[in-house]
Design a protein around this motif. Structure first.
Motif, PDB file in Angstrom:
ATOM      1  N   PHE A  20       0.801  -1.222   0.000  1.00 19.36           N
ATOM      2  CA  PHE A  20       0.000   0.000   0.000  1.00 19.36           C
ATOM      3  C   PHE A  20       0.834   1.273   0.000  1.00 19.36           C
ATOM      4  O   PHE A  20       0.327   2.339  -0.241  1.00 19.36           O
ATOM      5  N   SER A  21       2.085   1.174   0.307  1.00 21.07           N
ATOM      6  CA  SER A  21       2.876   2.388   0.458  1.00 21.07           C
ATOM      7  C   SER A  21       4.154   2.320  -0.353  1.00 21.07           C
ATOM      8  O   SER A  21       4.526   1.273  -0.862  1.00 21.07           O
ATOM      9  N   ASP A  22       4.787   3.463  -0.440  1.00 21.12           N
ATOM     10  CA  ASP A  22       6.068   3.530  -1.131  1.00 21.12           C
ATOM     11  C   ASP A  22       7.123   2.875  -0.255  1.00 21.12           C
ATOM     12  O   ASP A  22       7.279   3.225   0.908  1.00 21.12           O
ATOM     13  N   ARG A  23       7.836   1.930  -0.826  1.00 22.54           N
ATOM     14  CA  ARG A  23       8.903   1.239  -0.122  1.00 22.54           C
ATOM     15  C   ARG A  23      10.154   1.256  -0.972  1.00 22.54           C
ATOM     16  O   ARG A  23      10.102   1.483  -2.166  1.00 22.54           O
ATOM     17  N   TYR A  24      11.251   0.998  -0.326  1.00 19.93           N
ATOM     18  CA  TYR A  24      12.535   0.910  -1.009  1.00 19.93           C
ATOM     19  C   TYR A  24      12.970  -0.548  -1.059  1.00 19.93           C
ATOM     20  O   TYR A  24      12.699  -1.316  -0.148  1.00 19.93           O
ATOM     21  N   LYS A  25      13.651  -0.904  -2.131  1.00 22.15           N
ATOM     22  CA  LYS A  25      14.212  -2.241  -2.299  1.00 22.15           C
ATOM     23  C   LYS A  25      15.655  -2.093  -2.729  1.00 22.15           C
ATOM     24  O   LYS A  25      16.088  -1.032  -3.152  1.00 22.15           O
ATOM     25  N   ILE A  26      16.377  -3.181  -2.632  1.00 27.23           N
ATOM     26  CA  ILE A  26      17.770  -3.206  -3.072  1.00 27.23           C
ATOM     27  C   ILE A  26      17.885  -4.229  -4.184  1.00 27.23           C
ATOM     28  O   ILE A  26      17.451  -5.382  -4.023  1.00 27.23           O
ATOM     29  N   GLN A  27      18.429  -3.812  -5.314  1.00 26.05           N
ATOM     30  CA  GLN A  27      18.615  -4.729  -6.448  1.00 26.05           C
ATOM     31  C   GLN A  27      20.029  -5.292  -6.372  1.00 26.05           C
ATOM     32  O   GLN A  27      21.004  -4.549  -6.318  1.00 26.05           O
ATOM     33  N   LEU A  28      20.099  -6.631  -6.406  1.00 25.98           N
ATOM     34  CA  LEU A  28      21.381  -7.307  -6.305  1.00 25.98           C
ATOM     35  C   LEU A  28      21.937  -7.716  -7.662  1.00 25.98           C
ATOM     36  O   LEU A  28      23.150  -7.775  -7.838  1.00 25.98           O
ATOM     37  N   TYR A  29      21.027  -8.023  -8.598  1.00 28.67           N
ATOM     38  CA  TYR A  29      21.486  -8.600  -9.865  1.00 28.67           C
ATOM     39  C   TYR A  29      20.483  -8.309 -10.972  1.00 28.67           C
ATOM     40  O   TYR A  29      19.280  -8.183 -10.728  1.00 28.67           O
ATOM     41  N   TYR A  30      20.994  -8.263 -12.211  1.00 26.98           N
ATOM     42  CA  TYR A  30      20.173  -8.098 -13.406  1.00 26.98           C
ATOM     43  C   TYR A  30      20.830  -8.937 -14.501  1.00 26.98           C
ATOM     44  O   TYR A  30      21.960  -8.662 -14.885  1.00 26.98           O
ATOM     45  N   GLY A  31      20.150  -9.993 -14.946  1.00 24.41           N
ATOM     46  CA  GLY A  31      20.740 -10.849 -15.982  1.00 24.41           C
ATOM     47  C   GLY A  31      19.971 -12.136 -16.186  1.00 24.41           C
ATOM     48  O   GLY A  31      18.747 -12.155 -16.137  1.00 24.41           O
ATOM     49  N   ARG A  53      19.728 -17.709  -3.856  1.00 20.28           N
ATOM     50  CA  ARG A  53      20.131 -18.703  -2.859  1.00 20.28           C
ATOM     51  C   ARG A  53      21.226 -18.141  -1.942  1.00 20.28           C
ATOM     52  O   ARG A  53      21.135 -18.253  -0.720  1.00 20.28           O
ATOM     53  N   SER A  54      22.231 -17.533  -2.526  1.00 18.38           N
ATOM     54  CA  SER A  54      23.326 -17.011  -1.697  1.00 18.38           C
ATOM     55  C   SER A  54      22.872 -15.820  -0.843  1.00 18.38           C
ATOM     56  O   SER A  54      23.328 -15.657   0.290  1.00 18.38           O
ATOM     57  N   SER A  55      21.959 -15.010  -1.359  1.00 26.37           N
ATOM     58  CA  SER A  55      21.475 -13.878  -0.566  1.00 26.37           C
ATOM     59  C   SER A  55      20.613 -14.336   0.603  1.00 26.37           C
ATOM     60  O   SER A  55      20.657 -13.750   1.689  1.00 26.37           O
ATOM     61  N   LYS A  56      19.831 -15.393   0.400  1.00 31.96           N
ATOM     62  CA  LYS A  56      19.007 -15.915   1.498  1.00 31.96           C
ATOM     63  C   LYS A  56      19.869 -16.542   2.585  1.00 31.96           C
ATOM     64  O   LYS A  56      19.535 -16.476   3.758  1.00 31.96           O
ATOM     65  N   GLN A  91      12.437 -11.016 -10.060  1.00 31.58           N
ATOM     66  CA  GLN A  91      11.457 -10.307 -10.879  1.00 31.58           C
ATOM     67  C   GLN A  91      11.890 -10.438 -12.333  1.00 31.58           C
ATOM     68  O   GLN A  91      13.080 -10.336 -12.637  1.00 31.58           O
ATOM     69  N   TRP A  92      10.941 -10.661 -13.210  1.00 28.57           N
ATOM     70  CA  TRP A  92      11.265 -10.822 -14.625  1.00 28.57           C
ATOM     71  C   TRP A  92      10.933  -9.556 -15.388  1.00 28.57           C
ATOM     72  O   TRP A  92       9.852  -8.987 -15.243  1.00 28.57           O
ATOM     73  N   GLU A  93      11.879  -9.080 -16.159  1.00 24.56           N
ATOM     74  CA  GLU A  93      11.678  -7.938 -17.032  1.00 24.56           C
ATOM     75  C   GLU A  93      12.351  -8.291 -18.352  1.00 24.56           C
ATOM     76  O   GLU A  93      13.551  -8.543 -18.395  1.00 24.56           O
ATOM     77  N   THR A  94      11.568  -8.337 -19.385  1.00 20.89           N
ATOM     78  CA  THR A  94      12.044  -8.809 -20.691  1.00 20.89           C
ATOM     79  C   THR A  94      13.378  -8.174 -21.045  1.00 20.89           C
ATOM     80  O   THR A  94      13.490  -6.956 -20.981  1.00 20.89           O
ATOM     81  N   PRO A  95      14.356  -8.858 -21.436  1.00 22.42           N
ATOM     82  CA  PRO A  95      14.554 -10.308 -21.511  1.00 22.42           C
ATOM     83  C   PRO A  95      15.341 -10.842 -20.322  1.00 22.42           C
ATOM     84  O   PRO A  95      15.816 -11.969 -20.357  1.00 22.42           O
ATOM     85  N   ASN A  96      15.506 -10.054 -19.262  1.00 27.80           N
ATOM     86  CA  ASN A  96      16.365 -10.455 -18.138  1.00 27.80           C
ATOM     87  C   ASN A  96      15.590 -10.604 -16.839  1.00 27.80           C
ATOM     88  O   ASN A  96      14.416 -10.240 -16.735  1.00 27.80           O
ATOM     89  N   TYR A  97      16.288 -11.097 -15.836  1.00 25.87           N
ATOM     90  CA  TYR A  97      15.737 -11.290 -14.497  1.00 25.87           C
ATOM     91  C   TYR A  97      16.463 -10.381 -13.519  1.00 25.87           C
ATOM     92  O   TYR A  97      17.654 -10.128 -13.659  1.00 25.87           O
ATOM     93  N   LYS A  98      15.716  -9.912 -12.523  1.00 28.45           N
ATOM     94  CA  LYS A  98      16.271  -9.043 -11.482  1.00 28.45           C
ATOM     95  C   LYS A  98      16.137  -9.757 -10.144  1.00 28.45           C
ATOM     96  O   LYS A  98      15.144 -10.442  -9.904  1.00 28.45           O
ATOM     97  N   VAL A  99      17.109  -9.570  -9.294  1.00 27.30           N
ATOM     98  CA  VAL A  99      17.016 -10.082  -7.929  1.00 27.30           C
ATOM     99  C   VAL A  99      16.885  -8.875  -7.007  1.00 27.30           C
ATOM    100  O   VAL A  99      17.757  -8.011  -6.975  1.00 27.30           O
ATOM    101  N   THR A 158      28.836  -5.820   1.325  1.00 32.39           N
ATOM    102  CA  THR A 158      29.981  -6.654   1.676  1.00 32.39           C
ATOM    103  C   THR A 158      29.981  -7.939   0.858  1.00 32.39           C
ATOM    104  O   THR A 158      31.038  -8.481   0.554  1.00 32.39           O
ATOM    105  N   LYS A 159      28.810  -8.415   0.489  1.00 33.56           N
ATOM    106  CA  LYS A 159      28.678  -9.652  -0.299  1.00 33.56           C
ATOM    107  C   LYS A 159      28.354  -9.356  -1.761  1.00 33.56           C
ATOM    108  O   LYS A 159      28.784 -10.077  -2.650  1.00 33.56           O
ATOM    109  N   PHE A 160      27.576  -8.287  -2.008  1.00 31.41           N
ATOM    110  CA  PHE A 160      27.153  -7.915  -3.368  1.00 31.41           C
ATOM    111  C   PHE A 160      27.550  -6.458  -3.622  1.00 31.41           C
ATOM    112  O   PHE A 160      26.751  -5.548  -3.389  1.00 31.41           O
TER     113      PHE A 160
END
Length: 154
Positions: free
Chosen positions: A78-89, A99-102, A113-121, A141-143
Motif C-alpha cells: 500500500f505504500s512507497d517502499r525501497y528495495k535493493i537490487q542485487l542482480y540483473y541478468g 540462494r546465496s542472498s538468502k 522479478q522478470w523484465e524482458t529479456p532479463n531477471y532481477k534479484v 559486503t557480499k554484493f
C-alpha cells in the motif's frame, strides 16, 4: 519644598479613600436583602442513572479482512517502499544470487522479478531510505554492485 508637601498630601488622601472603600466592601455585616442564607436552600435528591450497554453485531469476516490488510501493509503493497537490487541478468545466475542472498542475509526477503529479456534479484522491503541505506551498507559486503531503488506502482 511646599510643592512636595502638597503632592504627599494628595497621595495620602488617595490612599485613605481607597483603603476606606476597600474596608467597607469587606465588611461582613454589609449584606443585601436579596442574599440567601442556609435556610432558603432546598435539598435535592439525585439518583444515579441506570447502566447502559451497547451490542455490536459485526460480520466475522471483518477480522479476516483486517488481518489481510495488516499483512499487505507489512509487505509494502500500500505504500512507497525501497528495495535493493542485487542482480540483473540470466535466470540461472539470478537463482544462484537468490540462494546465496538468502543464506547470507536471512533477515531480508529475496525475490526474482522478470523484465524482458532479463531477471532481477530484489532484496528487502524498507520503509525509509535510511533503513535501506543501513541495509545496503551490510549487503555490499557480499554484493558490491547492489543499489537502492523505489519500484514503480503497477
Amino acid at each position: 519644598m511646599r510643592m512636595l508637601n502638597i503632592k504627599n498630601y494628595i497621595f495620602l488622601l488617595g490612599v485613605y479613600l481607597v483603603t476606606t472603600n476597600h474596608l467597607t466592601a469587606q465588611d461582613s455585616s454589609n449584606t443585601t436583602p436579596g442574599t440567601l442564607d442556609q435556610a432558603n436552600f432546598v435539598p435535592a435528591n439525585i439518583t444515579s442513572q441506570p447502566d447502559a450497554s451497547v451490542t455490536i453485531n459485526q460480520d466475522p469476516r471483518i477480522k479476516t479482512l483486517l488481518d489481510i490488510k495488516s499483512k499487505m501493509e507489512k509487505d509494502g503493497e500500500f505504500s512507497d517502499r525501497y528495495k535493493i537490487q542485487l542482480y540483473y541478468g540470466s535466470l540461472n545466475k539470478a537463482n544462484e544470487i537468490v540462494r546465496s542472498s538468502k543464506e547470507a542475509f536471512q533477515e531480508w526477503e529475496s525475490s526474482i522479478q522478470w523484465e524482458t529479456p532479463n531477471y532481477k534479484v530484489w532484496m528487502g522491503n524498507f520503509r525509509t531510505r535510511l533503513e535501506a541505506d543501513r541495509a545496503l551498507k551490510e549487503i555490499r559486503t557480499k554484493f558490491p554492485n547492489a543499489f537502492i531503488f523505489k519500484p514503480e506502482k503497477k
